[in-house]
Structures are given as C-alpha cells and as structure tokens.
Design a protein around this motif. Structure first.
Motif, PDB file in Angstrom:
ATOM      1  N   SER A 167      -0.745   7.942  -7.981  1.00  0.00           N
ATOM      2  CA  SER A 167      -1.064   9.295  -8.668  1.00  0.00           C
ATOM      3  C   SER A 167      -2.538   9.260  -9.287  1.00  0.00           C
ATOM      4  CB  SER A 167      -0.080   9.400  -9.927  1.00  0.00           C
ATOM      5  OG  SER A 167      -0.602   8.400 -11.000  1.00  0.00           O
ATOM      6  N   HIS A 216       0.922  -0.889   0.111  1.00  0.00           N
ATOM      7  CA  HIS A 216       0.061  -0.033  -0.040  1.00  0.00           C
ATOM      8  C   HIS A 216       0.717   1.226   0.033  1.00  0.00           C
ATOM      9  CE1 HIS A 216      -3.797  -2.232   0.373  1.00  0.00           C
ATOM     10  NE2 HIS A 216      -3.138  -2.994   1.151  1.00  0.00           N
ATOM     11  N   VAL A 217       0.896   1.832  -1.096  1.00  0.00           N
ATOM     12  CA  VAL A 217       1.712   3.031  -1.280  1.00  0.00           C
ATOM     13  C   VAL A 217       0.743   4.112  -1.879  1.00  0.00           C
ATOM     14  CG1 VAL A 217       3.965   1.866  -1.543  1.00  0.00           C
ATOM     15  CG2 VAL A 217       2.533   2.261  -3.289  1.00  0.00           C
ATOM     16  N   SER A 218       1.215   5.453  -1.776  1.00  0.00           N
ATOM     17  CA  SER A 218       0.300   6.308  -2.576  1.00  0.00           C
ATOM     18  C   SER A 218       0.502   6.324  -4.053  1.00  0.00           C
ATOM     19  CB  SER A 218       0.938   7.684  -2.293  1.00  0.00           C
ATOM     20  OG  SER A 218       2.250   7.807  -2.587  1.00  0.00           O
TER      21      SER A 218
END
Length: 154
Positions: free
Chosen positions: A8, A4-6
């Motif tokens: 775009s 789980h990463v940010s």
C-alpha cells in the motif's frame, strides 16, 4: 524475508521513512551531530553494542536516549568518519512497530602527527523501530561488530 508483493502507499511510505532513519543515523555520526543522532531514538531506547558479534555478552548496554551522548561523542576521537549503509531489510512491519536489519561499513580516520591510519568496522544492526506521533524512531538498536580492519595510510 517477504515475497515481492504489492504494498500500500502507506506501507511504502513507512518503509521509506525507516530507511531514511537508518541513513540519518550514519549522516549524523559523520557530521558529529550527536544531538541530532540522539533525537533519532525513543526516550526509553535500548542500545546494545557487541564488539565481538560472536560473543553473546554485550560490551555495552544503554537504556535511555540520554545515555547515548558519550557513545556518539566518542566519534570525536577520529579526524573523520564515513559510514556506508548497505542493504537494509525490514523483516516485520505493522502500523507502529517494525523490525529490521542493516549492514554498514564504518571508516574511522586517525591522524597522529605525520601518521595516518584507517580503522574500518564491518557492522550489522538489528533494529526495532517505533512510530511515535507519525515519526519512525529507533526503539532498540543492537550493534554487532563482525570484524575490524586496521590500515596504515600514506
């Protein structure tokens, strides 16, 4: 699976569009919209069916959008269908290609006079998606039938 990463806004939009594509496939199947369902695929699509997910030999293999017509028309043998799409995971995603997996439980209602029965198919799809002219389409769809269930209905 990815951590789980940010993401775009563009990636989020692509992920949503791909999920909507997967859902549109089930919607068109249940509405008997074969033309709409076919339009979800690239013209040179590759569609492979494994009626027994454990058998490496496919039951059916198609190589174009036009070849999909009889597959989708085959749903007309049922009085009704209802496809429930479960988890859908994007495994890889770049600007114009993606690979994912989706699970589905497909209900098929048969009516023969007074007899009603339900065939339930537990499915997995391994999909390759292509973004063409800004729209995501199925470039390849591998359909695996994990098991089938038959039920008599009252």
């Amino acid at each position: 699976m990815s951590k789980h990463v940010s993401v775009s806004p563009e990636e989020a939009a692509d992920r949503l569009a791909i999920r909507e594509l997967v859902d549109a496939y089930a919607y068109c199947a249940d509405r008997r919209d074969a033309k709409g369902q076919m339009n979800l695929f690239t013209t040179d699509t590759h569609f492979v069916v494994y009626m027994n997910a454990k058998d490496p030999k496919p039951s059916q293999e198609l190589h174009s959008r036009e070849e999909l017509a009889p597959v989708f028309a085959d749903l007309n043998q049922y009085a009704a269908t209802m496809h429930f799409v479960g988890q859908s995971t994007i495994l890889t995603l770049n600007q114009d290609r993606a690979v994912g997996q989706a699970y589905c439980i497909a209900h098929h209602l048969n009516i023969d006079g007074e007899k009603r029965s339900l065939m339930i198919a537990y499915l997995r799809y391994i999909d390759t998606f292509a973004k063409i002219d800004g729209a995501w389409l199925f470039a390849e769809r591998l359909l695996y039938v994990d098991w089938l269930e038959q039920r008599a209905l009252s």
